[in-house]
Design a protein around this motif. Structure first.
Motif, PDB file in Angstrom:
ATOM      1  N   VAL A  82     -92.517 -27.016  51.426  1.00 24.09           N
ATOM      2  CA  VAL A  82     -92.453 -27.767  52.683  1.00 24.09           C
ATOM      3  C   VAL A  82     -93.780 -28.485  52.923  1.00 24.09           C
ATOM      4  CG1 VAL A  82     -92.223 -27.627  55.193  1.00 24.09           C
ATOM      5  CG2 VAL A  82     -90.776 -26.206  53.716  1.00 24.09           C
ATOM      6  N   LEU A  83     -93.693 -29.789  53.147  1.00 24.88           N
ATOM      7  CA  LEU A  83     -94.843 -30.604  53.529  1.00 24.88           C
ATOM      8  C   LEU A  83     -94.637 -31.039  54.966  1.00 24.88           C
ATOM      9  CD1 LEU A  83     -97.415 -32.254  53.035  1.00 24.88           C
ATOM     10  CD2 LEU A  83     -95.989 -34.055  52.035  1.00 24.88           C
ATOM     11  N   VAL A  84     -95.419 -30.504  55.879  1.00 21.58           N
ATOM     12  CA  VAL A  84     -95.291 -30.844  57.294  1.00 21.58           C
ATOM     13  C   VAL A  84     -95.923 -32.214  57.534  1.00 21.58           C
ATOM     14  CG1 VAL A  84     -96.077 -30.262  59.617  1.00 21.58           C
ATOM     15  CG2 VAL A  84     -95.154 -28.481  58.122  1.00 21.58           C
ATOM     16  N   LEU A  85     -95.166 -33.078  58.182  1.00 25.70           N
ATOM     17  CA  LEU A  85     -95.632 -34.427  58.527  1.00 25.70           C
ATOM     18  C   LEU A  85     -95.378 -34.622  60.008  1.00 25.70           C
ATOM     19  CD1 LEU A  85     -96.716 -37.136  57.311  1.00 25.70           C
ATOM     20  CD2 LEU A  85     -94.329 -37.867  57.161  1.00 25.70           C
ATOM     21  N   THR A  86     -96.440 -34.702  60.803  1.00 27.08           N
ATOM     22  CA  THR A  86     -96.271 -34.711  62.253  1.00 27.08           C
ATOM     23  C   THR A  86     -97.268 -35.639  62.934  1.00 27.08           C
ATOM     24  OG1 THR A  86     -96.239 -33.273  64.229  1.00 27.08           O
ATOM     25  CG2 THR A  86     -97.826 -32.738  62.511  1.00 27.08           C
ATOM     26  N   THR A  87     -96.980 -35.991  64.175  1.00 28.28           N
ATOM     27  CA  THR A  87     -97.911 -36.790  64.980  1.00 28.28           C
ATOM     28  C   THR A  87     -98.870 -35.892  65.742  1.00 28.28           C
ATOM     29  OG1 THR A  87     -96.325 -36.797  66.813  1.00 28.28           O
ATOM     30  CG2 THR A  87     -96.265 -38.671  65.300  1.00 28.28           C
TER      31      THR A  87
END
Length: 224
Positions: A82-87
């Motif tokens: 899992v690669l978390v991509l968030t603002t």
């Protein structure tokens, strides 16, 4: 060339569409499914067994952290990264994402090339933190008290060489770079990393990084 299979999980259709266009144009990457919430992401992980899930955090039904935790807890999904991509650039989210089982953490303002590299790095089992996330991790552990209890005891499970290797993993070195630094073969470096992960019940190198700081094996601000 082997193709990396990717699932995109984000509740915003426009974001998913943009990510799909970016990944589709990149050789060696294939988007196999999309998910609009964490529950769908979990279902897609089970249905497609992707190499990487690009996961947003704030999603309805089930958030990205809970979905990541469920994926990490499922033995049948042990190869899914899992690669978390968030603002959201918040200390607590960085720590929680890694502890939940995420192999990496990037912000949505990252350059496209950084995301593409991040997917490949994550798929390879290496730890990936954005520069902002890494700084926050170091700053937080710099202010943390001396480790005790389970974390301190876990450190005693490692041999002196394994401690050296884990510390270098936390510094961001690859297996090849660790081998060069310690004058050992890359295969021996990989073996030490694998044994440390088994002893510490770490899912991937990202969790070794967190352990290195939590245990005091690596001290923030020290560069060697």
């Amino acid at each position: 060339m082997s193709v990396l299979r990717v699932v995109l999980a984000d509740d915003q259709v426009m974001i998913r569409s943009g990510l799909r266009a970016l990944l589709t144009a990149e050789p060696g990457l294939e988007v196999v499914a999309e998910a609009g919430d964490g529950q769908q992401a979990l279902a897609a992980a089970r249905a497609h067994r992707p190499d990487v899930i690009v996961m947003d955090i704030r999603m309805p039904v089930l958030d990205g952290l809970a979905a990541t935790r469920a994926i990490a807890a499922d033995p049948e999904l042990s190869d899914v990264r899992v690669l978390v991509l968030t603002t959201f650039d918040e200390d607590a989210l960085v720590f929680e994402a890694i502890r939940a089982g995420a192999a990496g953490f990037l912000l949505k303002d990252a350059e496209p090339a950084e995301l593409l590299r991040g997917i490949r790095v994550t798929a390879a089992g290496d730890a990936l933190l954005s520069p902002q996330a890494a700084r926050r991790l170091v700053t937080a552990f710099a202010a943390a008290p001396t480790p005790a209890g389970p974390v301190a005891r876990a450190l005693e499970l490692l041999t002196s060489r394994e401690r050296e290797v884990v510390a270098l993993v936390a510094r961001g070195l690859s297996n090849e770079e660790i081998a060069d630094r310690l004058v050992i073969s890359p295969a021996t470096s990989r073996t030490h990393v694998s044994r440390a992960m088994i002893k510490l019940a770490a899912r991937d190198r990202a969790q070794l990084v967190v352990f290195a700081y939590e245990s005091g094996l690596v001290h923030p601000g020290r560069t060697s």
